[in-house]
Design a protein around this motif. Structure first.
Motif, PDB file in Angstrom:
ATOM      1  N   PRO A 160      -7.814   1.283  -6.702  1.00 57.49           N
ATOM      2  CA  PRO A 160      -7.023   1.853  -7.519  1.00 57.49           C
ATOM      3  C   PRO A 160      -6.881   3.291  -7.653  1.00 57.49           C
ATOM      4  O   PRO A 160      -7.082   4.152  -8.328  1.00 57.49           O
ATOM      5  N   VAL A 161      -6.080   3.721  -6.513  1.00 54.52           N
ATOM      6  CA  VAL A 161      -5.908   5.026  -5.923  1.00 54.52           C
ATOM      7  C   VAL A 161      -5.276   5.753  -7.329  1.00 54.52           C
ATOM      8  O   VAL A 161      -4.199   5.216  -7.844  1.00 54.52           O
ATOM      9  N   GLY A 162      -5.621   7.061  -7.596  1.00 49.05           N
ATOM     10  CA  GLY A 162      -4.865   7.820  -8.398  1.00 49.05           C
ATOM     11  C   GLY A 162      -4.906   7.428  -9.872  1.00 49.05           C
ATOM     12  O   GLY A 162      -4.017   7.666 -10.468  1.00 49.05           O
ATOM     13  N   MET A 168      -2.716   1.075  -5.079  1.00 48.55           N
ATOM     14  CA  MET A 168      -1.579   1.785  -6.118  1.00 48.55           C
ATOM     15  C   MET A 168      -1.176   3.148  -5.620  1.00 48.55           C
ATOM     16  O   MET A 168      -0.711   4.061  -6.605  1.00 48.55           O
ATOM     17  N   GLY A 169      -1.499   3.660  -4.184  1.00 48.18           N
ATOM     18  CA  GLY A 169      -1.064   5.076  -4.240  1.00 48.18           C
ATOM     19  C   GLY A 169       0.031   5.660  -4.562  1.00 48.18           C
ATOM     20  O   GLY A 169       0.213   7.008  -5.136  1.00 48.18           O
ATOM     21  N   THR A 170       1.155   5.257  -4.123  1.00 50.33           N
ATOM     22  CA  THR A 170       2.439   5.910  -4.398  1.00 50.33           C
ATOM     23  C   THR A 170       3.403   4.797  -4.963  1.00 50.33           C
ATOM     24  O   THR A 170       3.647   3.867  -4.280  1.00 50.33           O
ATOM     25  N   GLY A 179      -6.291  13.700  -9.319  1.00 50.20           N
ATOM     26  CA  GLY A 179      -5.312  13.352  -8.214  1.00 50.20           C
ATOM     27  C   GLY A 179      -5.807  11.937  -7.720  1.00 50.20           C
ATOM     28  O   GLY A 179      -6.450  10.954  -8.342  1.00 50.20           O
ATOM     29  N   VAL A 180      -6.219  12.167  -6.275  1.00 49.75           N
ATOM     30  CA  VAL A 180      -6.556  10.808  -5.354  1.00 49.75           C
ATOM     31  C   VAL A 180      -7.914  11.389  -5.013  1.00 49.75           C
ATOM     32  O   VAL A 180      -8.400  10.280  -4.317  1.00 49.75           O
ATOM     33  N   ASP A 181      -8.477  12.505  -4.896  1.00 43.90           N
ATOM     34  CA  ASP A 181      -9.702  12.610  -4.432  1.00 43.90           C
ATOM     35  C   ASP A 181     -10.877  12.754  -5.608  1.00 43.90           C
ATOM     36  O   ASP A 181     -10.459  13.083  -6.714  1.00 43.90           O
ATOM     37  N   VAL A 228      -9.243  14.243   6.380  1.00 44.29           N
ATOM     38  CA  VAL A 228      -7.948  13.311   6.854  1.00 44.29           C
ATOM     39  C   VAL A 228      -7.726  12.270   5.727  1.00 44.29           C
ATOM     40  O   VAL A 228      -8.686  11.484   5.111  1.00 44.29           O
ATOM     41  N   THR A 229      -6.545  12.235   5.339  1.00 46.28           N
ATOM     42  CA  THR A 229      -6.015  11.258   4.024  1.00 46.28           C
ATOM     43  C   THR A 229      -5.989  10.007   4.819  1.00 46.28           C
ATOM     44  O   THR A 229      -5.558   9.567   5.749  1.00 46.28           O
ATOM     45  N   GLY A 230      -6.554   9.173   4.021  1.00 42.55           N
ATOM     46  CA  GLY A 230      -6.295   7.527   4.188  1.00 42.55           C
ATOM     47  C   GLY A 230      -7.711   6.974   4.759  1.00 42.55           C
ATOM     48  O   GLY A 230      -7.545   5.798   5.022  1.00 42.55           O
ATOM     49  N   THR A 289       0.837  -1.261  -0.060  1.00 42.30           N
ATOM     50  CA  THR A 289      -0.013  -0.242  -0.013  1.00 42.30           C
ATOM     51  C   THR A 289       0.775   1.226   0.078  1.00 42.30           C
ATOM     52  O   THR A 289       2.062   1.217  -0.028  1.00 42.30           O
ATOM     53  N   ASN A 290       0.114   2.414  -0.212  1.00 40.45           N
ATOM     54  CA  ASN A 290       0.950   3.684  -0.371  1.00 40.45           C
ATOM     55  C   ASN A 290       1.615   3.964   0.908  1.00 40.45           C
ATOM     56  O   ASN A 290       1.407   3.590   2.056  1.00 40.45           O
ATOM     57  N   THR A 291       2.641   5.072   0.669  1.00 41.25           N
ATOM     58  CA  THR A 291       3.643   5.366   1.939  1.00 41.25           C
ATOM     59  C   THR A 291       2.878   6.568   2.669  1.00 41.25           C
ATOM     60  O   THR A 291       3.401   6.857   3.572  1.00 41.25           O
ATOM     61  N   GLY A 348      -9.940   5.962   3.271  1.00 37.52           N
ATOM     62  CA  GLY A 348     -10.353   5.067   2.001  1.00 37.52           C
ATOM     63  C   GLY A 348      -9.434   3.984   2.127  1.00 37.52           C
ATOM     64  O   GLY A 348      -9.569   2.773   1.778  1.00 37.52           O
ATOM     65  N   CYS A 349      -8.255   4.405   1.820  1.00 35.72           N
ATOM     66  CA  CYS A 349      -7.079   3.361   1.996  1.00 35.72           C
ATOM     67  C   CYS A 349      -7.331   2.383   3.387  1.00 35.72           C
ATOM     68  O   CYS A 349      -7.073   1.344   2.901  1.00 35.72           O
ATOM     69  N   SER A 350      -7.582   2.899   4.140  1.00 33.01           N
ATOM     70  CA  SER A 350      -7.477   2.061   5.282  1.00 33.01           C
ATOM     71  C   SER A 350      -8.771   1.341   5.446  1.00 33.01           C
ATOM     72  O   SER A 350      -8.739  -0.038   5.680  1.00 33.01           O
TER      73      SER A 350
HETATM   74  C1  TZE Z   1      -2.561  11.760  -0.767  1.00 30.06           C
HETATM   75  C2  TZE Z   1      -2.316  10.563  -1.336  1.00 30.06           C
HETATM   76  N1  TZE Z   1      -1.465  10.484  -2.614  1.00 30.06           N
HETATM   77  C3  TZE Z   1      -1.063   9.326  -3.114  1.00 30.06           C
HETATM   78  S1  TZE Z   1      -1.829   7.913  -2.279  1.00 30.06           S
HETATM   79  C4  TZE Z   1      -2.427   9.140  -1.098  1.00 30.06           C
HETATM   80  C5  TZE Z   1      -3.376   8.616  -0.103  1.00 30.06           C
HETATM   81  C6  TZE Z   1      -4.778   8.891  -0.325  1.00 30.06           C
HETATM   82  O1  TZE Z   1      -5.379   8.238  -1.240  1.00 30.06           O
END
Ligand code: TZE
Ligand code: ATP
Ligand code: MG
Length: 279
Positions: free
Chosen positions: A100-102, A71-73, A152-154, A205-207, A29-31, A209-211
């Motif tokens: 499929p982030v971003g 796929m975030g970073t 972007g990612v939003d 707050v970022t993440g 997952t992304n950093t 969705g990722c979490s």
């Molecule tokens: C801000 C951000 N940029 C790439 S991954 C990520 C986390 C939210 O999708």
């Protein structure tokens, strides 16, 4: 179309099993949000492990009950890690979750997401723009031009606008698709569940969705993809609402949310407000 009472029973069972079994779901997952993903998986009742290297992705598939690919970073090594991990999950018959982030940002991302079509994720999770873009990339609905809408990612689309794309993706994979937003949509291609709750602070707050992707993978170790998807989404919506009653700004909200994920009972999760519709 599934009956609400049956679905609630299945969710209670899934949430009880997660808490009883502490299942491991590994992640690539992304950093940006890796810490939040792991902590949400633990608070929900699961166990986490994050890796970057190809052979380690395969090892996590063997060691866990499901795996999460986000796929975030991207790093160059992911050109090998991501397809090898998805292939290992498919070969082992273990569910894997795709975020499929971003989508649309760069050529490696597009190449990897195109390749992943063949490994059929048990659950696809994204915001509305990402789900529309993925269905376009995989030629399932819309068009390949949907890729270039990415900013972007939003999200720049509403959940309802992604409904057809979500249903088409679910019918293709045979699994479940989650579209996150103000209210979330979950479908298996037959039923559509709209799950309410959460808080607008989740977009500050970022993440979140990722979490949620990591928690979806935890649930997918214990039940079928559709039940897992509704359970994880309800768990998020219940906990987001509970956290908003305790905290009014992003940093304290994030902490209160992790506490609520941990404290929510299987009944709280199953009884979160939702509607079931025909797909
Ligand atoms: C801000 C951000 N940029 C790439 S991954 C990520 C986390 C939210 O999708
Ligand atoms: N306005 C809102 N009201 C209620 N819940 C929300 C709202 N916005 C987001 N959420 C919730 O936040 C979680 C993440 O959804 P979101 O669509 O923000 O994901 P995302 O854009 O992929 O996030 P990220 O990429 O930052 O991880 C979901 O559980 C969703 O229900
Ligand atoms: Mg996201």
């Amino acid at each position: 179309m599934i009956e609400q009472s049956q679905l609630k029973e299945d969710i209670v069972q899934a949430a009880q099993n997660v808490r009883a079994n502490n299942p491991m779901a590994g992640s690539i997952t992304n950093t940006v949000t890796i810490d939040f993903v792991a902590n949400a998986q633990l608070a929900a009742g699961g166990s986490a492990a994050m890796v970057y290297l190809p052979d380690e992705g395969e090892t996590l598939v063997a060691a866990g009950g499901a795996v999460y690919l986000n796929m975030g970073t991207l790093f160059p090594v992911y050109e090998e890690t991501i397809p090898r991990t998805a292939a290992a999950a498919q070969a082992a018959g273990k569910p894997w979750v795709l975020d499929p982030v971003g989508i649309g940002i760069g050529s490696l991302r597009t190449k990897l997401l195109s390749q992943l079509k063949e490994y059929k994720p048990a659950i696809v999770r994204g915001n509305a723009s990402e789900i529309i873009a993925l269905a376009g990339l995989w030629d399932l609905s819309g068009s390949a031009e949907d890729l270039s809408r990415a900013r972007g990612v939003d999200t720049t689309d509403t959940v309802e606008a992604a409904r057809d794309a979500a249903v088409a993706l679910a019918r293709f994979t045979g699994g479940a698709v989650v579209v996150s937003g103000k209210s979330d949509l979950v479908t298996d291609g037959k039923s559509v569940v709209i799950s309410h709750g959460g808080s607008s602070l989740m977009g500050k707050v970022t993440g979140f969705g990722c979490s949620q992707g990591g928690v979806l993978a935890v649930y997918a170790t214990q039940t079928d993809p559709f039940t897992a998807a509704v359970a994880a989404v309800n768990h998020y919506n219940f906990s987001g609402r509970a956290a908003a009653a305790k905290a009014a700004a992003p940093a304290s909200f994030k902490a209160a949310f992790l506490d609520s994920l941990y404290l929510a009972t299987p009944e709280d999760i199953a009884n979160n407000s939702m509607e079931i519709q025909e797909a």
